[in-house]
Write an enzyme that holds these catalytic residues in place. Structure first.
Site, PDB file in Angstrom:
ATOM      1  N   GLN A 100       0.854  -1.175   0.000  1.00  0.00           N
ATOM      2  CA  GLN A 100       0.000   0.000   0.000  1.00  0.00           C
ATOM      3  C   GLN A 100       0.897   1.234   0.000  1.00  0.00           C
ATOM      4  O   GLN A 100       1.641   1.466   0.947  1.00  0.00           O
ATOM      5  CB  GLN A 100      -0.914   0.028   1.224  1.00  0.00           C
ATOM      6  CG  GLN A 100      -1.910   1.182   1.208  1.00  0.00           C
ATOM      7  CD  GLN A 100      -2.693   1.284   2.498  1.00  0.00           C
ATOM      8  OE1 GLN A 100      -2.123   1.562   3.553  1.00  0.00           O
ATOM      9  NE2 GLN A 100      -3.990   1.050   2.430  1.00  0.00           N
ATOM     10  N   TYR A 170      -5.956  11.082   3.536  1.00  0.00           N
ATOM     11  CA  TYR A 170      -4.535  11.185   3.269  1.00  0.00           C
ATOM     12  C   TYR A 170      -4.367  12.199   2.118  1.00  0.00           C
ATOM     13  O   TYR A 170      -5.321  12.830   1.698  1.00  0.00           O
ATOM     14  CB  TYR A 170      -3.967   9.818   2.916  1.00  0.00           C
ATOM     15  CG  TYR A 170      -3.678   8.914   4.106  1.00  0.00           C
ATOM     16  CD1 TYR A 170      -4.483   8.922   5.240  1.00  0.00           C
ATOM     17  CD2 TYR A 170      -2.600   8.045   4.087  1.00  0.00           C
ATOM     18  CE1 TYR A 170      -4.221   8.107   6.324  1.00  0.00           C
ATOM     19  CE2 TYR A 170      -2.329   7.209   5.175  1.00  0.00           C
ATOM     20  CZ  TYR A 170      -3.142   7.252   6.284  1.00  0.00           C
ATOM     21  OH  TYR A 170      -2.873   6.440   7.361  1.00  0.00           O
ATOM     22  N   ARG A 347      -9.949  -6.870  10.645  1.00  0.00           N
ATOM     23  CA  ARG A 347     -10.015  -7.232  12.058  1.00  0.00           C
ATOM     24  C   ARG A 347     -10.234  -8.732  12.281  1.00  0.00           C
ATOM     25  O   ARG A 347      -9.643  -9.315  13.202  1.00  0.00           O
ATOM     26  CB  ARG A 347     -11.126  -6.427  12.740  1.00  0.00           C
ATOM     27  CG  ARG A 347     -10.790  -4.960  12.922  1.00  0.00           C
ATOM     28  CD  ARG A 347     -12.006  -4.150  13.339  1.00  0.00           C
ATOM     29  NE  ARG A 347     -12.971  -4.044  12.253  1.00  0.00           N
ATOM     30  CZ  ARG A 347     -14.132  -3.401  12.348  1.00  0.00           C
ATOM     31  NH1 ARG A 347     -14.483  -2.850  13.495  1.00  0.00           N
ATOM     32  NH2 ARG A 347     -14.943  -3.321  11.317  1.00  0.00           N
TER      33      ARG A 347
END
Length: 392
Positions: A100, A170, A347
């Site tokens: 990423q 971002y 998660r």
């Protein structure tokens, strides 16, 4: 029409992945000195051994000031040996691996990095307790080129894919957001102008790597803040990315790490744990006193981004990765039925790295993740599920 099988091979650009499950980018907090550590290698090796088709290394900054904090990988020659060790370890387990890449922009911690955070407009960052500087045209050009350089380094390191970070406010995402981008030049105002940073970064990556590796982009569907990017504008950005031919797939996300981080995660808001994890005593006190205004709680439900993502699926021919509340096999099967190419899980895999293997062996396997989100504050010491048996 019969939906594609979850555990059959599937194409992603030039890649063939062994199934439809991608380990989503979950910042690991395991890159001491801004290079790969043994812990980081083992983290991704374990997920690869657990059955995912591809694991995503998060997050690899394209420039030193683009880190969310100083102990975070940034793509440079010194990082290459460790990155090669990581990709080799993942490949040995039969999985692919994606880097990423992106620039944290106003989410970056300028104090930690020793360099000013950059955004579309001047603002104060409550996270970094410092001023965010407005990026100049030269900054934008440099960061665009840095995306291409980072992608080329990923190729050299043996990565099978890169995921360009266009979400969570971002750098590129902050330009997309009307709530943050108040510029009056060619990078502000209209959506076409606000989308230039994202589109140019994706084009630069594609031009650099060609079809040697897959190129994905993680795109906000909405920011989850008043006046932020919303579905209608995001859908148009997705159409432009598809028309540009710059990406092989889009992973659809939501929320703002800068302004509303829990909008992406849903479930419990672990305020006490976040406060305890803060290194700066001023920030720690602030989280304790007023953290509830920033770290909000949203009810959890399976596939909580599906309703929004359906609008993208209906409008685009581009392969899409469904993210958000995917912890059970039937949820992934539902995504396939609705035309999504892959699912991304975070998660649930932190709780059980071998969940995919067990789902394949036994369709009745249920995830143990309870969405308490106590994994989130662990990013400062090494991302993990606090409920998992660390001895297994």
């Amino acid at each position: 029409m019969t939906p594609p099988a979850l555990f059959a091979p599937a194409r992603l650009g030039p890649l063939t992945l062994r199934n439809r499950f991608i380990k989503a980018a979950t910042f690991e907090g395991m890159a001491e000195g801004a290079v790969v550590s043994d812990r980081l290698v083992e983290f991704h090796r374990r997920h690869a051994a657990g059955g995912v088709a591809m694991t995503t290394v998060a997050y690899c900054a394209v420039a030193p000031e683009g880190r969310t904090e100083r102990d975070q990988i940034w793509m440079r020659p010194e990082a290459l040996p460790g990155l090669r060790r990581l990709t080799d370890a993942v490949h040995a387990e039969g999985a692919a691996v994606s880097a990423q890449i992106g620039h944290a922009g106003p989410v970056a911690d300028g104090r930690s990095n020793g360099r000013a955070a950059l955004g579309p407009s001047t603002m104060f960052s409550a996270q970094g307790l410092a001023r965010v500087r407005q990026a100049s045209r030269a900054d934008i050009d440099r960061i665009t080129a840095a995306h291409a350089d980072a992608a080329l380094l990923a190729v050299e390191a043996g990565f099978d894919a890169v995921e360009i970070h266009l979400g969570h406010n971002y750098f590129a995402s902050s330009f997309l957001s009307p709530a943050i981008n108040r510029r009056g030049d060619e990078y502000g105002g209209s959506l076409e102008n606000r989308a230039k940073v994202a589109r140019n970064a994706a084009r630069a990556v594609r031009e650099a790597v060609g079809d040697r590796i897959a190129v994905l982009a993680k795109l906000n569907m909405d920011d989850g803040v008043p006046g932020g990017l919303w579905l209608d504008e995001s859908l148009q950005v997705a159409r432009w990315l598809e028309a540009d031919g710059s990406v092989d797939a889009l992973e659809l996300t939501a929320g703002s790490s800068l302004l509303n981080p829990m909008y992406l995660f849903r479930g419990d808001a672990p305020l006490a744990e976040f406060a305890a994890a803060m290194r700066n005593p001023v920030v720690r006190l602030g989280v304790r006193l007023v953290g509830g205004r920033f770290i909000r709680s949203y009810p959890y439900q399976e596939a909580f981004l599906l309703d929004s993502a359906r609008q993208f699926r209906a409008a685009l021919g581009l392969p899409l990765v469904l993210l958000g509340g995917i912890s059970q096999r039937e949820t992934a099967e539902r995504a396939m039925t609705e035309g999504f190419r892959f699912v991304a899980m975070g998660r649930a895999l932190l709780r059980e790295p071998d969940l995919i293997n067990r789902m394949e062996r036994d369709s009745g396997t249920r995830s143990l993740c309870v969405h308490c989100n106590k994994c989130m504050p662990t990013i400062f010491t090494g991302t993990r599920c606090v409920l998992a048996d660390t001895s297994d």
